[in-house]
Write an enzyme that holds these catalytic residues in place. Structure first.
Site, short mmCIF file in Angstrom:
data_model
loop_
_atom_site.label_atom_id
_atom_site.label_comp_id
_atom_site.label_asym_id
_atom_site.label_seq_id
_atom_site.Cartn_x
_atom_site.Cartn_y
_atom_site.Cartn_z
N LYS A 269 15.98 21.48 -10.98
CA LYS A 269 15.33 20.22 -11.35
C LYS A 269 16.25 19.22 -12.04
O LYS A 269 17.09 19.58 -12.86
CB LYS A 269 14.13 20.49 -12.27
CG LYS A 269 12.95 21.14 -11.58
CD LYS A 269 12.30 20.27 -10.51
CE LYS A 269 11.46 19.17 -11.10
NZ LYS A 269 10.28 19.67 -11.78
N SER B 281 14.90 21.25 -16.24
CA SER B 281 13.68 22.01 -16.50
C SER B 281 14.04 23.29 -17.23
O SER B 281 15.14 23.82 -17.07
CB SER B 281 13.00 22.33 -15.17
OG SER B 281 12.20 23.48 -15.29
N GLU C 239 9.74 8.11 -17.13
CA GLU C 239 8.36 8.58 -17.36
C GLU C 239 7.89 8.23 -18.77
O GLU C 239 6.74 7.84 -18.98
CB GLU C 239 8.28 10.09 -17.14
CG GLU C 239 8.45 10.49 -15.67
CD GLU C 239 8.59 12.01 -15.53
OE1 GLU C 239 7.67 12.73 -15.90
OE2 GLU C 239 9.65 12.46 -15.06
N HIS D 220 0.83 -1.22 0.00
CA HIS D 220 0.00 0.00 0.00
C HIS D 220 0.86 1.26 0.00
O HIS D 220 0.43 2.30 0.48
CB HIS D 220 -0.94 0.03 1.21
CG HIS D 220 -1.69 -1.24 1.44
ND1 HIS D 220 -2.93 -1.50 0.91
CD2 HIS D 220 -1.34 -2.36 2.13
CE1 HIS D 220 -3.33 -2.70 1.28
NE2 HIS D 220 -2.38 -3.26 2.01
#
Ligand code: ARG
Length: 457
Positions: free
Chosen positions: A283, A277, A290, A156
């Site tokens: 970043k 970024s 992804e 979980h």
């Protein structure tokens, strides 16, 4: 007007209709299979006395010339051709004249395309399998360095029990092993010769399909000519197998994305596999992981395309089936691209064992071991479970962990607790003791690594 069916027709095909009907931009990648299949077919026709030995020689030489010229780039594929089969046949006839027109005896494009796709997919299955094996090997090597790296295992997405980082990684190797196995299974069912089914009903010529199968290295010949030209199960099956590979890569990607967030910081991806970024200077983004996760959706789309395309088709061949290639090729291209970038991304990532250990220490993930301690001293598990729950509540109230809680507090809940409890709930010990077959215990992890070493050899 110069189409192959000009006998029946009085008008040339409308230009837009020709483009709509054409599949050459997609099926041109099967030119090698198409030519190899034709060479085997011509060879068999001559051996059976269906065409002459002299004609066969000319046809085979012509086909070999076309193959060499396509390989070298000396011959360009004509984008106006309907498909690769028409293109090769037309090119052959333009090179060797009327003899070329004998090649299509006892054959149809319906069994020809089924043959080409099967041959092409088997080659791709081999390449995907090789890429999968490389990834499994990379996982196994990283695991060898991380047998004793302890991290929290989750259920979980809540810290559950301490595990070896290698154990976690190896679970992905086991998934990928199943993928390899599934592909081998799919290859076995793809490895059936459809050629000789002809349009749908077989042929009146005395062909020898076993001989063609032998020449092309097929294990067997399809038993029913209607099924031979109508079956695309193997393409749908491959798309499913690839979808499953992508699903595994996607789950792995999701964890990598989590792990390199500041909230986890279990790993750091190499700069060459991360992006920045355009606005936020701090970043470092896991774009590759992804994208792998994102591309999984398009591969599922390819599978859906195939199953939906096939679901209402009457027997035997229908032009709808031309749509099979774009979908299955896209699935193949996508998974190959993803695998070939995922493996080096993994190999170059930096593991941060200190952060993993810190995360493992805060969250009572040794609570099961605390309960097991009481069980080993004779208490029934349910009672031990309850007492440990009360201990956790006490820790939270006092701002302690099970490791720092004093012995008097332990003993206030059960007289069975002694000084050896601290050793029993030590994180390293908790992992080490889980020696059940397939568990996270170090010896069990080593056994998994050895198992993989044996398979990868
Ligand atoms: N381009 C076609 C395909 O990919 C080849 C078979 C065409 N057969 C036919 N009867 N039109 O399916």
């Amino acid at each position: 007007m110069n189409t192959l069916w000009q006998g029946r027709f009085q008008k040339a095909l409308d230009k837009q209709v020709n483009d709509f009907n054409s599949s050459i931009s997609v099926d041109c990648r099967m030119y090698r299979e198409d030519i190899t299949g034709s060479i085997a077919h011509a060879t068999m026709l001559a051996e059976q006395g269906i065409i002459s030995a002299g004609d066969c020689k000319e046809i085979v030489a012509g086909l070999k010339g076309i193959l060499a010229d396509l390989d070298s780039g000396a011959l360009q594929i004509d984008p106006a051709a309907e498909d690769i089969h028409m293109f090769v046949e037309a090119e052959l006839t333009s090179r060797i004249g009327d003899t070329g027109k004998r090649l299509h005896t006892a054959r149809s494009r319906n069994d020809q395309v089924a043959l080409d796709v099967r041959m092409y997919l088997m080659r791709e299955i081999d390449e995907i399998t090789a890429l999968l094996n490389e990834l499994i090997k990379a996982i196994n090597e990283i695991s060898k360095d991380n047998i004793y790296t302890i991290m929290p295992g989750y259920t979980h997405l809540q810290r559950a029990q301490p595990i070896s980082f290698a154990h976690h990684l190896l679970s992905y190797a086991m998934m990928l092993l199943r993928d390899v196995d599934r592909l081998a299974d799919c290859r076995r069912r793809t490895n059936v010769l459809p050629l000789g089914s002809c349009a749908l009903a077989g042929t009146t010529y005395n062909t020898d399909r076993q001989r063609v199968a032998g020449l092309l290295g097929f294990d067997s010949v399809c038993k029913n000519s209607i099924d031979g030209v109508s079956d695309r199960d193997f393409a749908a099956e491959l798309a499913f197998d690839i979808s499953t590979v992508m699903m595994h890569l996607s789950r792995f990607s999701e964890e990598i994305i989590l792990w390199c967030s500041w909230e986890f910081k279990f790993i750091e991806l190499d700069d060459s596999y991360s992006t920045g970024s355009s606005i936020m200077p701090q970043k470092k983004n896991p774009d590759i992981a992804e994208l792998v996760r994102g591309k999984t959706g398009r591969v599922y789309g390819d599978l859906t395309t195939l199953l939906t395309m096939l679901k209402g088709l009457p027997l035997a061949y229908n032009k709808d089936m031309q749509e099979d290639k774009e979908a299955v090729f896209d699935a193949i291209d996508t998974v190959k691209m993803c695998l070939s970038i995922f493996t080096p991304m993994l190999k170059t990532m930096r593991v941060l064992p200190g952060n993993m250990k810190k995360a493992a220490q805060n969250g009572f993930i040794n609570a099961t071991d605390c309960a097991d301690y009481l069980v080993k001293k004779g208490m029934p598990f349910r009672s031990a479970y309850k007492i440990t729950g009360q201990l956790v509540a006490l820790c939270i109230q006092k701002g302690e962990t099970l490791d720092s809680l004093d012995l008097d507090s332990y003993r206030s809940l059960s007289e069975l607790f002694d000084g050896d409890i601290y050793d029993e709930i030590d994180m390293h010990k908790c992992v080490e003791k889980r020696l059940s077959e397939g568990g996270t215990g170090f010896e069990s992890v080593k056994a998994q690594i050895e198992y993989l070493d044996g398979i990868l050899k």
